[in-house]
Design a protein around this motif. Structure first.
Motif, PDB file in Angstrom:
ATOM      1  N   GLU A  29       0.847  -1.185   0.000  1.00 15.76           N
ATOM      2  CA  GLU A  29       0.000   0.000   0.000  1.00 15.76           C
ATOM      3  C   GLU A  29       0.888   1.243   0.000  1.00 15.76           C
ATOM      4  O   GLU A  29       1.354   1.706   1.053  1.00 15.76           O
ATOM      5  N   THR A  30       1.187   1.729  -1.176  1.00 21.80           N
ATOM      6  CA  THR A  30       2.026   2.922  -1.317  1.00 21.80           C
ATOM      7  C   THR A  30       1.639   3.642  -2.587  1.00 21.80           C
ATOM      8  O   THR A  30       0.734   3.196  -3.319  1.00 21.80           O
ATOM      9  N   SER A  31       2.280   4.769  -2.868  1.00 20.76           N
ATOM     10  CA  SER A  31       2.006   5.470  -4.118  1.00 20.76           C
ATOM     11  C   SER A  31       3.295   6.086  -4.634  1.00 20.76           C
ATOM     12  O   SER A  31       4.200   6.402  -3.855  1.00 20.76           O
ATOM     13  N   ASP A 152       6.825  -5.162   3.262  1.00 21.18           N
ATOM     14  CA  ASP A 152       6.994  -4.086   4.253  1.00 21.18           C
ATOM     15  C   ASP A 152       7.218  -2.753   3.534  1.00 21.18           C
ATOM     16  O   ASP A 152       8.315  -2.477   3.045  1.00 21.18           O
ATOM     17  N   ARG A 153       6.181  -1.934   3.504  1.00 21.28           N
ATOM     18  CA  ARG A 153       6.284  -0.681   2.729  1.00 21.28           C
ATOM     19  C   ARG A 153       7.280   0.304   3.338  1.00 21.28           C
ATOM     20  O   ARG A 153       7.730   1.228   2.664  1.00 21.28           O
ATOM     21  N   ASN A 154       7.587   0.121   4.637  1.00 20.95           N
ATOM     22  CA  ASN A 154       8.546   1.032   5.280  1.00 20.95           C
ATOM     23  C   ASN A 154       9.954   0.897   4.725  1.00 20.95           C
ATOM     24  O   ASN A 154      10.750   1.836   4.795  1.00 20.95           O
ATOM     25  N   GLN A 254      23.276   7.726  -1.056  1.00 21.18           N
ATOM     26  CA  GLN A 254      21.982   7.998  -1.707  1.00 21.18           C
ATOM     27  C   GLN A 254      20.836   7.282  -0.983  1.00 21.18           C
ATOM     28  O   GLN A 254      20.331   6.261  -1.470  1.00 21.18           O
ATOM     29  N   ALA A 255      20.457   7.794   0.185  1.00 18.45           N
ATOM     30  CA  ALA A 255      19.381   7.133   0.934  1.00 18.45           C
ATOM     31  C   ALA A 255      18.055   7.856   0.750  1.00 18.45           C
ATOM     32  O   ALA A 255      17.019   7.224   0.586  1.00 18.45           O
ATOM     33  N   ASN A 256      18.104   9.190   0.782  1.00 25.81           N
ATOM     34  CA  ASN A 256      16.868   9.967   0.759  1.00 25.81           C
ATOM     35  C   ASN A 256      17.235  11.382   0.332  1.00 25.81           C
ATOM     36  O   ASN A 256      18.156  11.982   0.895  1.00 25.81           O
TER      37      ASN A 256
HETATM   38  C1  LIG Z   1      11.869   5.751   5.761  1.00 28.88           C
HETATM   39  C2  LIG Z   1      11.514   7.204   5.519  1.00 28.88           C
HETATM   40  C3  LIG Z   1      11.499   7.506   4.022  1.00 28.88           C
HETATM   41  C4  LIG Z   1      10.124   7.451   6.073  1.00 28.88           C
HETATM   42  O1  LIG Z   1       9.786   8.783   5.864  1.00 28.88           O
HETATM   43  P1  LIG Z   1       9.149   9.640   7.037  1.00 28.88           P
HETATM   44  O2  LIG Z   1       8.807  10.943   6.464  1.00 28.88           O
HETATM   45  O3  LIG Z   1      10.085   9.589   8.197  1.00 28.88           O
HETATM   46  O4  LIG Z   1       7.843   8.841   7.300  1.00 28.88           O
HETATM   47  P2  LIG Z   1       7.388   8.138   8.647  1.00 28.88           P
HETATM   48  O5  LIG Z   1       8.249   6.934   8.899  1.00 28.88           O
HETATM   49  O6  LIG Z   1       7.279   9.185   9.711  1.00 28.88           O
HETATM   50  O7  LIG Z   1       5.979   7.648   8.227  1.00 28.88           O
HETATM   51  C5  LIG Z   1       4.966   8.566   7.909  1.00 28.88           C
HETATM   52  C6  LIG Z   1       3.762   7.770   7.486  1.00 28.88           C
HETATM   53  O8  LIG Z   1       3.972   7.224   6.182  1.00 28.88           O
HETATM   54  C7  LIG Z   1       3.704   5.838   6.221  1.00 28.88           C
HETATM   55  N1  LIG Z   1       4.555   5.151   5.243  1.00 28.88           N
HETATM   56  C8  LIG Z   1       5.758   4.589   5.452  1.00 28.88           C
HETATM   57  N2  LIG Z   1       6.200   4.059   4.301  1.00 28.88           N
HETATM   58  C9  LIG Z   1       5.283   4.301   3.367  1.00 28.88           C
HETATM   59  C10 LIG Z   1       5.172   4.011   1.995  1.00 28.88           C
HETATM   60  N3  LIG Z   1       6.134   3.337   1.345  1.00 28.88           N
HETATM   61  N4  LIG Z   1       4.079   4.426   1.335  1.00 28.88           N
HETATM   62  C11 LIG Z   1       3.107   5.103   1.970  1.00 28.88           C
HETATM   63  N5  LIG Z   1       3.148   5.406   3.271  1.00 28.88           N
HETATM   64  C12 LIG Z   1       4.228   5.011   3.953  1.00 28.88           C
HETATM   65  C13 LIG Z   1       3.988   5.405   7.636  1.00 28.88           C
HETATM   66  O9  LIG Z   1       3.309   4.216   7.927  1.00 28.88           O
HETATM   67  C14 LIG Z   1       3.459   6.591   8.406  1.00 28.88           C
HETATM   68  O10 LIG Z   1       2.067   6.467   8.505  1.00 28.88           O
HETATM   69  P3  LIG Z   1       1.324   6.839   9.876  1.00 28.88           P
HETATM   70  O11 LIG Z   1       1.628   8.294  10.084  1.00 28.88           O
HETATM   71  O12 LIG Z   1      -0.092   6.531   9.549  1.00 28.88           O
HETATM   72  O13 LIG Z   1       1.950   5.954  10.897  1.00 28.88           O
HETATM   73  C15 LIG Z   1      12.539   8.143   6.237  1.00 28.88           C
HETATM   74  O14 LIG Z   1      12.362   8.047   7.629  1.00 28.88           O
HETATM   75  C16 LIG Z   1      13.955   7.812   5.902  1.00 28.88           C
HETATM   76  O15 LIG Z   1      14.397   7.988   4.789  1.00 28.88           O
HETATM   77  N6  LIG Z   1      14.740   7.372   6.909  1.00 28.88           N
HETATM   78  C17 LIG Z   1      16.117   7.006   6.720  1.00 28.88           C
HETATM   79  C18 LIG Z   1      16.165   5.601   6.191  1.00 28.88           C
HETATM   80  C19 LIG Z   1      17.503   5.257   5.622  1.00 28.88           C
HETATM   81  O16 LIG Z   1      18.202   6.091   5.144  1.00 28.88           O
HETATM   82  N7  LIG Z   1      17.831   3.970   5.673  1.00 28.88           N
HETATM   83  C20 LIG Z   1      19.019   3.462   5.118  1.00 28.88           C
HETATM   84  C21 LIG Z   1      20.210   3.868   5.870  1.00 28.88           C
HETATM   85  S1  LIG Z   1      21.672   3.524   5.004  1.00 28.88           S
END
Ligand SMILES: CC(C)(COP(=O)(O)OP(=O)(O)OC[C@H]1O[C@@H](n2cnc3c(N)ncnc32)[C@H](O)[C@@H]1OP(=O)(O)O)[C@@H](O)C(=O)NCCC(=O)NCCS
Length: 328
Positions: A29-31, A152-154, A254-256
């Motif tokens: 579930e993502t977009s 896992d969409r996270n 290049q993470a974000n």
């Molecule tokens: C993972 C990441 C993109 C999430 O972005 P964020 O703005 O922090 O978003 P959050 O984790 O606060 O989540 C916000 C909401 O989006 C939702 N969400 C998470 N992934 C999603 C996805 N792929 N699609 C849609 N919604 C999503 C969450 O469930 C949350 O919903 P909720 O508010 O209802 O609980 C961001 O935290 C990030 O880039 N972190 C670093 C990760 C990283 O660099 N990892 C590798 C290290 S080398």
């Protein structure tokens, strides 16, 4: 006596299969809109099931060796930075050594998460500077799709597969100006691959609980990253008595895109001086920095004589930076 080290060759290998944000919309579930605005990623490459880290590492290494204009037999050491080795042991570096016929080379892997390439370049620099070795192949390679939970969409929207390799040789001109590496092990639990090691060997139970996949606290890693990248850069500059104005170009992990923009802003570097590939390749862990360096090189965004800051963070938690002078 201190010898100079420099990058004399570079090569990459990327899988052909493209996984777009639209494809992911059909899996979790993502977009496309969420992924692009929250991360900057549009698509990523995914290795086919028969491709392991050593396969793309060997291909990238051969290209780098060819550009460096040396023979495989002239390579003294191979270092592979990876968290997705072919297997627990032997090291992926030893497999690459055999694949490319580097029969005179020592070989080992480095595990420093997405900072792996920075760590490996730092190690190579020491070996060259002391005169111990002349030619070292440093590879950043990860096939993160193998340890990504595509339910896992996270996490599954973030990662991609790829590899970049460089040859670091004894050179006339100083091509690696400085380095800074550091770890913050207290934050290690924010980014882990829990099962499959000596703490929690793989079992039916670990697979059932999906513990053989990457587990991440995204917001905590985000907080760490926006501090760690500028800190690594500043610490390096201080160590070598340099200023921000000594940096011509930035190649960040290049993470974000939001993490990158924040780091660039803190360092006063405009985004047109920052290498970006995450829109096309996502986060390829230790491959992101060498692949982006290659990309900036072939697009002529960097030129001979430029000071380029490579900076990253990753599992560990680790972070670090290397300042290179481009001499190719
Ligand atoms: C993972 C990441 C993109 C999430 O972005 P964020 O703005 O922090 O978003 P959050 O984790 O606060 O989540 C916000 C909401 O989006 C939702 N969400 C998470 N992934 C999603 C996805 N792929 N699609 C849609 N919604 C999503 C969450 O469930 C949350 O919903 P909720 O508010 O209802 O609980 C961001 O935290 C990030 O880039 N972190 C670093 C990760 C990283 O660099 N990892 C590798 C290290 S080398």
């Amino acid at each position: 006596m201190k010898y100079n080290a420099g990058i004399t060759g570079i090569g990459i290998s990327l899988p052909n299969n493209v996984l777009t944000n639209k494809d992911l919309e059909n899996m979790v579930e993502t977009s496309d809109e969420w992924i692009v605005t929250r991360t900057g990623i549009k698509e990523r490459r995914i290795a086919d099931k028969d491709t392991a880290a050593s396969d793309i590492s060997s291909e990238a290494a051969k290209k780098a060796i060819e550009m460096a204009n040396i023979d495989s037999k002239d390579v003294d050491l191979i270092i592979v930075a990876t968290v997705t080795p072919d297997m627990m042991y032997p090291s992926t570096a030893a497999i690459v050594q055999n694949n490319i016929g580097a029969i005179n080379a020592a070989a080992f892997d480095v595990s420093a998460g997405c900072t792996g390439f920075i760590y490996a370049v730092t190690i190579a620099k020491q070996f060259i500077e002391t005169g111990f070795y002349r030619n070292i192949v440093v590879i950043g390679c990860d096939i993160l799709s193998r340890v990504t939970d595509f339910t896992d969409r996270n996490t599954c929207v973030l990662f991609g597969d790829g590899c970049g390799a460089v040859v670091i040789s004894r050179t006339e001109e100083d091509g690696i100006i400085g380095e800074f590496i550091m770890a913050n092990g207290a934050g290690g639990n924010f980014l882990t691959l829990p099962a499959g090691g000596s703490r929690m060997p793989s079992s039916f139970e670990t697979v059932e609980k999906r513990l053989h996949y990457t587990s991440m606290n995204g917001p905590e890693v985000f907080k760490f990253a926006v501090k760690a990248m500028p800190e690594a850069a500043i610490k390096l500059l201080e160590k070598y008595n340099l200023n921000l104005s000594d940096i011509d170009y930035l190649i960040p992990h290049q993470a974000n895109i939001r993490i990158i923009e924040s780091a660039a802003k803190r360092l006063g570097i405009s985004m047109d001086k920052v290498g970006i590939t995450l829109d096309r390749y996502g986060n390829m862990s230790s491959a992101s920095i060498p692949v982006t360096l290659y990309d900036s090189f072939i697009r002529s965004e960097i030129k001979q004589g430029d000071n380029i800051l490579l900076v990253g963070f990753g599992a560990g938690l680790t972070y670090g930076a290397v300042l290179i002078k481009w001499i190719i």
